[in-house]
Design a protein around this motif. Structure first.
Motif, mmCIF file in Angstrom:
data_model
loop_
_atom_site.group_PDB
_atom_site.id
_atom_site.type_symbol
_atom_site.label_atom_id
_atom_site.label_comp_id
_atom_site.label_asym_id
_atom_site.label_seq_id
_atom_site.Cartn_x
_atom_site.Cartn_y
_atom_site.Cartn_z
ATOM 1 N N CYS A 10 -1.789 -3.002 -23.538
ATOM 2 C CA CYS A 10 -1.166 -4.295 -23.835
ATOM 3 C C CYS A 10 -2.165 -5.438 -23.679
ATOM 4 C CB CYS A 10 0.020 -4.539 -22.913
ATOM 5 S SG CYS A 10 1.266 -3.230 -22.961
ATOM 6 N N SER A 13 0.540 -9.619 -25.996
ATOM 7 C CA SER A 13 1.709 -9.043 -26.676
ATOM 8 C C SER A 13 3.013 -9.414 -25.973
ATOM 9 C CB SER A 13 1.572 -7.523 -26.765
ATOM 10 O OG SER A 13 1.366 -6.944 -25.490
ATOM 11 N N GLU A 14 3.081 -10.588 -25.393
ATOM 12 C CA GLU A 14 4.283 -10.976 -24.662
ATOM 13 C C GLU A 14 5.505 -11.061 -25.568
ATOM 14 O OE1 GLU A 14 4.427 -15.010 -23.202
ATOM 15 O OE2 GLU A 14 2.715 -15.599 -24.462
ATOM 16 N N HIS A 15 5.302 -11.369 -26.863
ATOM 17 C CA HIS A 15 6.426 -11.501 -27.783
ATOM 18 C C HIS A 15 6.695 -10.230 -28.579
ATOM 19 C CE1 HIS A 15 6.533 -15.697 -26.780
ATOM 20 N NE2 HIS A 15 5.307 -15.915 -27.241
ATOM 21 N N PRO A 18 8.488 -6.360 -26.455
ATOM 22 C CA PRO A 18 9.919 -5.982 -26.374
ATOM 23 C C PRO A 18 10.433 -5.322 -27.644
ATOM 24 C CG PRO A 18 9.584 -8.179 -25.465
ATOM 25 C CD PRO A 18 8.295 -7.788 -26.119
ATOM 26 N N ASN A 42 -1.422 -3.439 -18.853
ATOM 27 C CA ASN A 42 -1.861 -4.799 -19.165
ATOM 28 C C ASN A 42 -3.366 -4.933 -18.907
ATOM 29 O OD1 ASN A 42 -1.770 -7.616 -19.731
ATOM 30 N ND2 ASN A 42 -1.700 -8.023 -17.524
ATOM 31 N N THR A 49 1.948 -11.602 -20.976
ATOM 32 C CA THR A 49 2.220 -10.174 -21.178
ATOM 33 C C THR A 49 2.643 -9.487 -19.884
ATOM 34 O OG1 THR A 49 0.654 -10.044 -23.029
ATOM 35 C CG2 THR A 49 1.207 -7.987 -21.929
ATOM 36 N N GLU A 51 4.262 -10.705 -17.309
ATOM 37 C CA GLU A 51 5.655 -11.030 -16.992
ATOM 38 C C GLU A 51 6.606 -10.259 -17.897
ATOM 39 O OE1 GLU A 51 6.651 -12.678 -14.390
ATOM 40 O OE2 GLU A 51 4.527 -12.870 -13.854
ATOM 41 N N THR A 52 6.222 -10.085 -19.151
ATOM 42 C CA THR A 52 7.046 -9.280 -20.067
ATOM 43 C C THR A 52 7.135 -7.843 -19.575
ATOM 44 O OG1 THR A 52 6.441 -10.670 -21.968
ATOM 45 C CG2 THR A 52 7.267 -8.464 -22.437
ATOM 46 N N SER A 55 9.478 -7.646 -16.644
ATOM 47 C CA SER A 55 10.872 -7.736 -17.083
ATOM 48 C C SER A 55 11.345 -6.418 -17.678
ATOM 49 C CB SER A 55 11.008 -8.864 -18.107
ATOM 50 O OG SER A 55 12.310 -8.923 -18.624
ATOM 51 N N LEU A 56 10.502 -5.780 -18.485
ATOM 52 C CA LEU A 56 10.875 -4.505 -19.099
ATOM 53 C C LEU A 56 11.022 -3.411 -18.049
ATOM 54 C CD1 LEU A 56 8.531 -4.639 -22.230
ATOM 55 C CD2 LEU A 56 11.037 -4.702 -22.251
ATOM 56 N N ASP A 95 0.562 -2.217 -29.277
ATOM 57 C CA ASP A 95 1.591 -3.092 -28.722
ATOM 58 C C ASP A 95 2.035 -4.194 -29.680
ATOM 59 O OD1 ASP A 95 -0.834 -4.382 -28.751
ATOM 60 O OD2 ASP A 95 -0.563 -5.385 -26.829
#
Length: 310
Positions: A10, A13-15, A18, A42, A49, A51-52, A55-56, A95
């Motif tokens: 990754c 690729s924060e957007h 997901p 990461n 990225t 933080e994403t 969250s996942l 990613d």
């Protein structure tokens, strides 16, 4: 029940990440004969990225996250994911959504046929012209230096069996090169056609410097052919220099009035001097890699593990 481990390096690729995870989840619902987990690595991405990934991992029990202490590159991120994976089959993909996760069954079915590794083949790549050029150079290099079959297409979307992965992760030196490790383990490799999508957003993280570094890493990581080429070029240069010197002496004897050529002398000095420096630099690259390996320079350093047993 067999298990599939997905490994996704990754970077920026924060957007898009997901969407890739959602696509894997939807596809695996139709492949109920397999269990699966996902490893997100990461590579010290400067955006959100990490933080994403957190969250996942919080919303999925089967997603594991790793955060590098600094940027080590895509191949190091792949090695980290491969080393922590435990699936019977391991699938590596991008990613950014360009590699279609919903077509993973094509790769798995090919493995079930008896192949040890399977690479996705794109009929129409949606990369930029610069990235495509870098891929072609890398393809030529792997064919000549690593003995890759001419008809084998290499991409970042591939699947491999457990024993291939186990052999790959035995490599603990610096500068990992994934295709070199795969070819070292097996030649029973196949291609399957898949679609290649346009990038959803952003641009490729591969700059000219990174592409050149990747190419040079593959050039020197698993082959001594560059040294043999250097030896051959040195021999040819020495022979050319000897013949030129013989020609100069013969010309002087036949016609004493011919002036001695300063320009030709300087050209010869510059040419052979440059060749010598090139060969010394190539030898120095090999010696430097040996030195770094002896100092146990790590492939990667993990700052944080998320949703993983320490």
């Amino acid at each position: 029940m067999k298990k599939i481990s997905f490994v996704i390096p990754c970077y920026r690729s924060e957007h898009t990440l997901p969407h890739v995870i959602a696509e894997i989840d939807e596809k695996m619902k139709t492949m109920e004969q397999y269990r699966y987990d996902i490893f997100l690595v990461n590579d010290c991405s400067p955006d959100g990225t990490l933080e994403t990934i957190r969250s996942l991992c919080a919303s999925h029990d089967n997603i594991r996250g790793m955060d590098f202490a600094r940027n080590f590159g895509q191949h190091a991120a792949l090695m980290a994911g491969l080393r922590h994976s435990d699936g019977d089959y391991v699938v590596c993909l991008d990613d950014d959504g360009q590699t279609p996760a919903d077509q993973v069954d094509r790769l798995i079915d090919k493995l079930e046929e008896g192949y040890d590794a399977v690479y996705a083949r794109y009929d129409h790549k949606q990369h930029s012209a610069f990235r495509n050029l870098g891929s072609k150079v890398n393809e030529r290099m792997t064919r000549s230096m690593l003995g890759k079959p001419a008809d084998l297409y290499i991409s970042s979307y591939f699947a491999a069996k457990r024993f291939v992965v186990e052999d790959m992760v035995r490599y603990e030196n610096s500068y990992p090169y994934i295709i070199g490790l795969v070819l070292r383990a097996t030649r029973n490799i196949a291609n399957v056609p898949v679609d290649h999508r346009e990038r959803e957003e952003g641009a490729s993280g591969y700059t000219f410097k990174k592409l050149f570094s990747l190419w040079f890493n593959g050039f020197t990581a698993f082959s001594v052919k560059p040294l043999r080429i250097a030896t051959a070029v040195g021999a040819v240069s020495a022979a050319a220099g000897f013949l030129y010197g013989f020609y100069t002496i013969l010309k002087r004897l036949v016609n004493p009035a011919v002036p001695m050529g300063f320009s030709s002398l300087m050209s010869a000095i510059v040419f052979f001097g440059g060749m010598i420096m090139l060969m010394l630099g190539l030898i120095g690259e090999y010696v430097g890699r040996v030195y770094i390996s002896l100092n146990n320079s790590p492939q990667y350093v993990i700052r944080e593990r998320i949703n993983m047993d320490e």
